[in-house]
Design an enzyme around this catalytic site. Structure first.
Site, PDB file in Angstrom:
ATOM      1  N   CYS A 126      36.371  50.596 106.426  1.00  0.00           N
ATOM      2  CA  CYS A 126      35.347  51.553 105.978  1.00  0.00           C
ATOM      3  C   CYS A 126      35.365  52.833 106.815  1.00  0.00           C
ATOM      4  O   CYS A 126      34.953  53.891 106.358  1.00  0.00           O
ATOM      5  CB  CYS A 126      33.963  50.938 106.074  1.00  0.00           C
ATOM      6  SG  CYS A 126      33.902  49.185 105.739  1.00  0.00           S
ATOM      7  N   ASP A 136      28.022  50.490 105.779  1.00  0.00           N
ATOM      8  CA  ASP A 136      26.653  50.415 105.238  1.00  0.00           C
ATOM      9  C   ASP A 136      25.589  51.274 105.936  1.00  0.00           C
ATOM     10  O   ASP A 136      24.900  52.064 105.302  1.00  0.00           O
ATOM     11  CB  ASP A 136      26.155  48.970 105.307  1.00  0.00           C
ATOM     12  CG  ASP A 136      26.993  48.027 104.477  1.00  0.00           C
ATOM     13  OD1 ASP A 136      27.992  48.464 103.881  1.00  0.00           O
ATOM     14  OD2 ASP A 136      26.641  46.846 104.420  1.00  0.00           O
ATOM     15  N   SER A 190      23.288  40.944 102.414  1.00  0.00           N
ATOM     16  CA  SER A 190      24.302  41.965 102.201  1.00  0.00           C
ATOM     17  C   SER A 190      24.203  42.432 100.765  1.00  0.00           C
ATOM     18  O   SER A 190      23.743  41.707  99.875  1.00  0.00           O
ATOM     19  CB  SER A 190      25.672  41.347 102.443  1.00  0.00           C
ATOM     20  OG  SER A 190      26.638  42.054 101.720  1.00  0.00           O
TER      21      SER A 190
HETATM   22 FE1  FES Z   1      31.781  48.330 105.570  1.00  0.00          FE
HETATM   23 FE2  FES Z   1      31.326  46.524 103.625  1.00  0.00          FE
HETATM   24  S1  FES Z   1      31.874  46.163 105.715  1.00  0.00           S
HETATM   25  S2  FES Z   1      31.085  48.671 103.556  1.00  0.00           S
END
Ligand code: FES
Length: 591
Positions: free
Chosen positions: A68, A142, A505
């Site tokens: 990410c 996130d 999540s």
């Molecule tokens: Fe980074 Fe899912 S671990 S967006």
């Protein structure tokens, strides 16, 4: 916030708009000669540039070891190049962050949510301390996105966000289907119950469960980019683009696409417009733009984490947004997107059919999204997407408004004697709208994971698995329960609901309720529930209740003792001492 010095002189040299309204205090005379000496050493080329060029901080939430975020320094370099070419002074820096997938399900997850505050603190600190005139942030994982927006809201100088971009789809040769990181967690449930097998479709069935797990781990993440479904990162990026704080298409352009590099150059043009027209975050972070964030989140089936982050962003920006706004918007906005985790497709697929701007165009035309809000381009949201293609008529990812997956949103705000200050449920309708079962309580997720590993969760009984002492203070850090929810789905435990004062999540799905408030660590009712109590979750009446009398609850409350703090030193101890409740975004600066 501190009232930082800002020059209100309307014009700079040659009658042009003054773009260096903050840095000019350091650079115009000789009051701060040491600062100017340092700036020359750091790269200011000449006196004219020193006196007139705006200083733009370029904050990548960069670190290696996470898809990410691993490319965000390079995006920052591209932005710097474009800013420099346009006569601005670009100062790259980076903030810390952590990977939600890597920290998931272990002690590291307690450090995740608090990074949002560290990112906000970092962006605020560098912008104000270095007298930057503007700010471009480049987040990926996130917590990065809300952290960046909170930082912008605090310093309130012209700003925009470039989303690092979504990851491409992975592909599993053993399961013969597209996969992503959440597939690994779900497969783990089937792995634990010895039901992980290759599909019975006439192809190879010789691979063992370990071969399949190896294949999934090796191929779920094919390169740079944030998790590819409508999980938290893509949810937040989509919402922020719909609030006008990033360029059109930012949230759906894949990290690996050349278009992401082009976005970096366009961002330099946009930040110049923001500087020239004094487009500051407080003009973009409004009740209307938050309404847009809620609408697109409901339409696309975004993560429940958005509730926490939107509340935190709104509180930071001084916008009056409450849990009731989420329910109001959820009640009127149809759920349209067949995107993971509940659906089949990924953000990279949505990009192929036009991306988020095409969805915005659809929603604006229907009067659901407010196209009149200002954006960082200097144009309205509707103007930004006007030339964007409409969704193709034969696409299958976004349902039409008259044929939604569900006629209302998937996020439900629940209240009741179990959660008097609110709880957040993600109900896509696939799991049903009401669930009643007997409580089985676990203090901390690790206890539940151990019970799952030992095969102790029986099939065939309606159970409400309660994971508590995982709230903002109790966790501390409100860890996500992806491992448990993924394992439950993977194990095919369909008659089970999962309820927690922690979070889920964005990749979680099933009958799940999180953010239960007040949390167990402060003596909320979730701390008082006992094994065997009957719990009812009702998404039609928006309630979560336990069949325990007030008198009995009072008796249990008298016997309840607050647990010892999990940590007493270091960053988590500071966080636990400062953090507020989940129904107010779990921010740390409402002192
Ligand atoms: Fe980074 Fe899912 S671990 S967006």
């Amino acid at each position: 916030y501190l009232n930082f010095t800002r020059s209100e002189e309307p014009n700079g040299i040659d009658g042009k708009p003054m773009l260096n309204r903050y840095s000019t205090h350091l650079t115009r005379e000789h009051d701060f000669p040491g600062a100017q000496a340092m700036l020359y050493a750091a790269g200011v080329p000449d006196k004219l540039t020193m006196k007139t060029a705006p200083h733009v901080g370029v904050a990548s939430v960069w670190w290696e070891g996470n898809p990410c975020n691993m490319h965000l320094l390079d995006l920052g370099k591209e932005v710097k190049k474009a800013l420099t070419a346009r006569g601005m002074l670009a100062w790259q820096y980076n903030t810390i962050g952590v990977s939600d997938a890597i920290t998931m399900g272990n002690q590291g997850m307690r450090f995740s949510l608090q990074t949002r505050e560290i990112i906000a603190d970092s962006v605020e600190t560098v912008t104000c301390a270095q007298a930057h005139d503007a700010n471009i942030t480049i987040p990926g994982c996130d917590k990065n996105m809300p952290g960046c927006i909170m930082g912008m809201a605090r310093h309130n100088r012209p700003s925009l966000m470039i989303y690092g971009g979504t990851i491409d789809k992975g592909y599993s040769e053993t399961l013969r289907k597209p996969i992503n990181v959440a597939t690994c967690y779900e497969a783990f449930g089937a792995y634990t119950f010895n039901t992980l097998r290759q599909p019975d479709d006439g192809g190879d069935t010789s691979k063992t469960k370990d071969d399949i797990m190896d294949d999934l781990e090796r191929h779920a993440c094919p390169g740079a980019g944030a998790c590819g479904g409508m999980y938290t990162a893509n949810t937040m990026a989509t919402a922020i683009e719909s609030m006008g704080l990033s360029l059109p298409g930012s949230s759906s352009t894949p990290a690996s696409s050349p278009a992401k590099m082009r976005e970096c150059a366009k961002a330099a043009d946009a930040i110049k417009v923001c500087l020239e027209r004094d487009i500051t975050p407080n003009k973009l972070l409004t009740k209307k733009s938050f309404e847009n964030a809620l609408v697109i989140t409901m339409a696309l089936g975004g993560s429940t984490n958005a509730v926490l982050h939107f509340l935190a962003m709104a509180i930071t920006a001084g916008v009056d947004l409450t849990l009731d706004d989420f329910q109001r918007v959820s009640d009127k906005i149809p759920f349209l997107a067949d995107l993971a985790p509940s659906g089949k497709y990924y953000m990279a697929d949505l990009y192929e059919i036009g991306g988020v701007p095409s969805v915005q165009k659809l929603l604006i035309a229907a009067g659901l999204l407010d196209g009149s809000i200002p954006t960082v381009t200097g144009k309205t949201l509707a103007e930004n997407v006007a030339s964007w293609p409409c969704l193709p008529s034969d696409q299958v990812i976004i349902r039409s408004l008259d044929n939604p997956i569900k006629s209302s949103g998937h996020i439900q705000i629940l209240r009741g004697n179990f959660a008097p200050l609110g709880a957040v449920a993600k109900i896509t309708g696939k799991e049903g709208l009401k669930f009643t079962g007997r409580a089985r309580c676990f203090d901390k997720e690790a206890q539940l994971n151990e019970a799952l590993n030992r095969g102790e969760i029986p099939r065939g009984q309606n159970l409400v698995l309660i994971v508590r002492y995982e709230g903002p203070k109790g966790g501390p850090g409100m860890p996500e329960q992806l491992k448990a929810s993924g394992a439950i789905m993977g194990a095919g435990l369909t008659n089970v609901a999962l309820v927690t004062d922690g979070r889920y999540s964005g990749a979680s799905h099933g009958f799940i309720v999180g953010h239960v408030c007040p949390e167990a660590a402060v003596g909320g009712p979730i701390a008082l529930v006992a094994d065997g109590d009957e719990i009812t979750i009702d998404a039609e009446s928006n309630s979560i209740s336990m069949a325990v009398s007030d008198q009995e609850l009072e008796r249990r409350r008298r016997d309840w003792k607050p647990p010892k703090p999990v940590v007493t030193r270091g960053v988590l101890a500071k966080y636990a001492a400062l953090v507020g409740d989940a129904s107010h975004g779990a921010v740390t600066d409402l002192l």
